[in-house]
Design a protein around this motif. Structure first.
Motif, PDB file in Angstrom:
ATOM      1  N   ASP A  43      46.174  33.473  43.830  1.00 41.10           N
ATOM      2  CA  ASP A  43      45.878  34.500  44.840  1.00 41.10           C
ATOM      3  C   ASP A  43      45.701  33.796  46.182  1.00 41.10           C
ATOM      4  N   PRO A 252      38.084  36.374  40.600  1.00 39.48           N
ATOM      5  CA  PRO A 252      38.961  37.381  39.963  1.00 39.48           C
ATOM      6  C   PRO A 252      38.705  37.538  38.465  1.00 39.48           C
ATOM      7  N   ARG A 255      35.809  39.897  38.238  1.00 45.35           N
ATOM      8  CA  ARG A 255      36.168  41.262  38.642  1.00 45.35           C
ATOM      9  C   ARG A 255      36.791  42.012  37.467  1.00 45.35           C
ATOM     10  N   ASP A 279      35.363  40.138  48.004  1.00 41.83           N
ATOM     11  CA  ASP A 279      36.401  39.279  47.426  1.00 41.83           C
ATOM     12  C   ASP A 279      36.027  37.819  47.672  1.00 41.83           C
TER      13      ASP A 279
END
Ligand code: UD1
Ligand code: UDP
Length: 379
Positions: A43, A252, A255, A279
């Motif tokens: 990412d 992530p 999440r 984030d």
């Protein structure tokens, strides 16, 4: 001296910045660095952002391996790294830390007789249920040069049979060094730059507000719904009792696992004004968040150290840590995923006066490593 550096996961990109910077500033005539990104993290905010902000040269290769089960992911990396090693023919491979990218580099290089340099060698949690513990032990034992950031790490290596003061090192006769922590080099270097450039405090409307910085991503915490819910219950209790803000840049992996929490917990953490789940943030923003926090609650290896660098107490959501000096100094406490212990430790450490003796070197670990590599190469 031609070195080939492997990065893959976020903390490795950050660690690699210190050596790259030392090479650029002090050893550009003697060291040539080729950078290989395995693609373990991909990412933008887990990878690219760090290359830009920490001024690391673009990777010469990206293997784009991506996520997967341990076996498939590591195997793809081994294959890709072996090809690059054969093409580039470096004098050694530089590996950081304890991720699957580290292990893949260690296997690929040692099998074709490229000397392995392990930075962050010797750390042990003595818990082989952690994938990282397997990775670090295996990497250390096929390394030729082992650089340990702490005295305890260095002692661990001696206990495992490594010898001091080795000349003409090779895989059967490896050399071990205690050199300080490249992450400390980075935190010192980027602290002022973060003060100048980061707007995160303003962006999150945290001016004049007290907050606790939290990170959680260890697989045993995220993948076990009971542990994850204990952790969030503990954080909610702290918000309710102390009316303090929580800032949580969310990995992530975590999440994806939030859905294992109950509706009630999700509703609280998503809507309560004290909870700021964001984030993943850039390194300069992270430093700013660390520097301004009252206290840090984390299961990250790197973040517990940075808490120490910036003189913040850390509640470590693990049963054990390889960074034992932090606990021994009284600057951190192991709380596992116990919510009662989290609350009790929070009360104890909130506003506490703590000493932070210097245990991670002098901010020049990267130069130490470069000097040793150059002198071993020319001898
Ligand atoms: C890895 C390391 C861990 C390190 C952490 C740093 C291993 C075994 N673990 O854990 O030691 O502390 O990196 O952050 O090497 N994902 C994304 N985008 C990304 C990267 C990951 O969405 O850019 C998600 C994927 O769903 C993936 C999951 O996160 O399956 C886990 O990623 P992975 O690299 O396998 O492990 P980490 O938990 O990140
Ligand atoms: N970090 C960051 N942004 C974030 C979370 C962490 O820049 O949103 C940095 C942090 O400052 C530290 C490193 O990432 O330098 C730690 O990585 P992580 O917690 O992912 O892995 P670990 O250290 O546990 O392997």
């Amino acid at each position: 001296l031609k070195i080939l550096t492997i990065v893959g996961a976020r903390p490795q990109i950050i660690k690699a910045a210190a050596l790259s910077r030392a090479i650029r500033e002090d050893y550009s005539e003697t060291i040539e660095e080729v950078i290989v990104h395995t693609g373990q993290h991909y990412d933008e905010n887990m990878s690219k952002i760090f290359f830009e902000e920490l001024q690391i040269p673009e990777p010469n290769y990206n293997l784009n391996v991506g996520s997967g089960l341990h076996g498939a992911q590591t195997a793809a990396m081994i294959q890709g790294i072996e090809n690059v090693l054969n093409d580039e023919n470096p004098d050694c491979i530089i590996l950081y830390g304890d991720t699957n990218s580290t292990l893949a580099g260690a296997i690929a290089a040692s099998k074709i007789h490229v000397p392995v340099v392990h930075i962050e060698a010797g750390l042990r949690s003595f818990n082989k249920a952690m994938p990282e513990e397997i990775n670090r032990i295996m990497c250390d034992h096929v390394s030729t040069y082992l650089f340990s950031p702490t005295k305890t790490g260095y002692q661990n290596l001696l206990k495992e049979g490594f010898k001091e003061n080795i000349n003409d090192a090779n895989i059967d006769n490896p050399a071990v060094f205690h050199c300080g922590d490249v992450m400390y080099d980075n935190s010192l270097y980027f602290s002022r730059i973060s003060d100048e450039k980061s707007d995160i405090i303003k962006d999150l409307e945290l001016e004049n507000k007290e907050y606790v910085l939290v990170t959680v991503h260890r697989n045993n915490n995220t993948d076990d719904p009971q542990r994850l819910s204990q952790i969030f219950d503990g954080l909610i209790d702290i918000v309710k009792e102390f009316k303090i803000n929580i800032v949580l840049p969310l990995h992530p992996r975590t999440r994806e696992k939030l859905k294992s929490l109950t509706e009630e917990v999700l509703e609280f953490i998503q809507n309560n004004e004290h909870f700021k789940i964001v984030d993943p943030v850039s390194f300069l923003d992270m430093i700013q968040l660390e520097k301004r926090a009252e206290l840090i609650i984390t299961d990250s290896g790197g973040v517990q150290k940075e808490a120490y660098f910036f003189k913040k107490p850390a509640l470590v959501m693990r049963k054990e840590t390889e960074w034992v000096e932090i606990i021994e100094a009284g600057a951190g406490v192991l709380i596992d995923s116990e919510k009662e212990l989290m609350k009790k430790s929070f009360s104890k450490f909130y506003k506490a006066e703590i000493d932070f003796p210097q245990i991670f070197g002098n901010g020049k670990a990267a130069n130490f490593i470069c000097e040793r590599l150059i002198s071993n190469h020319s001898s």
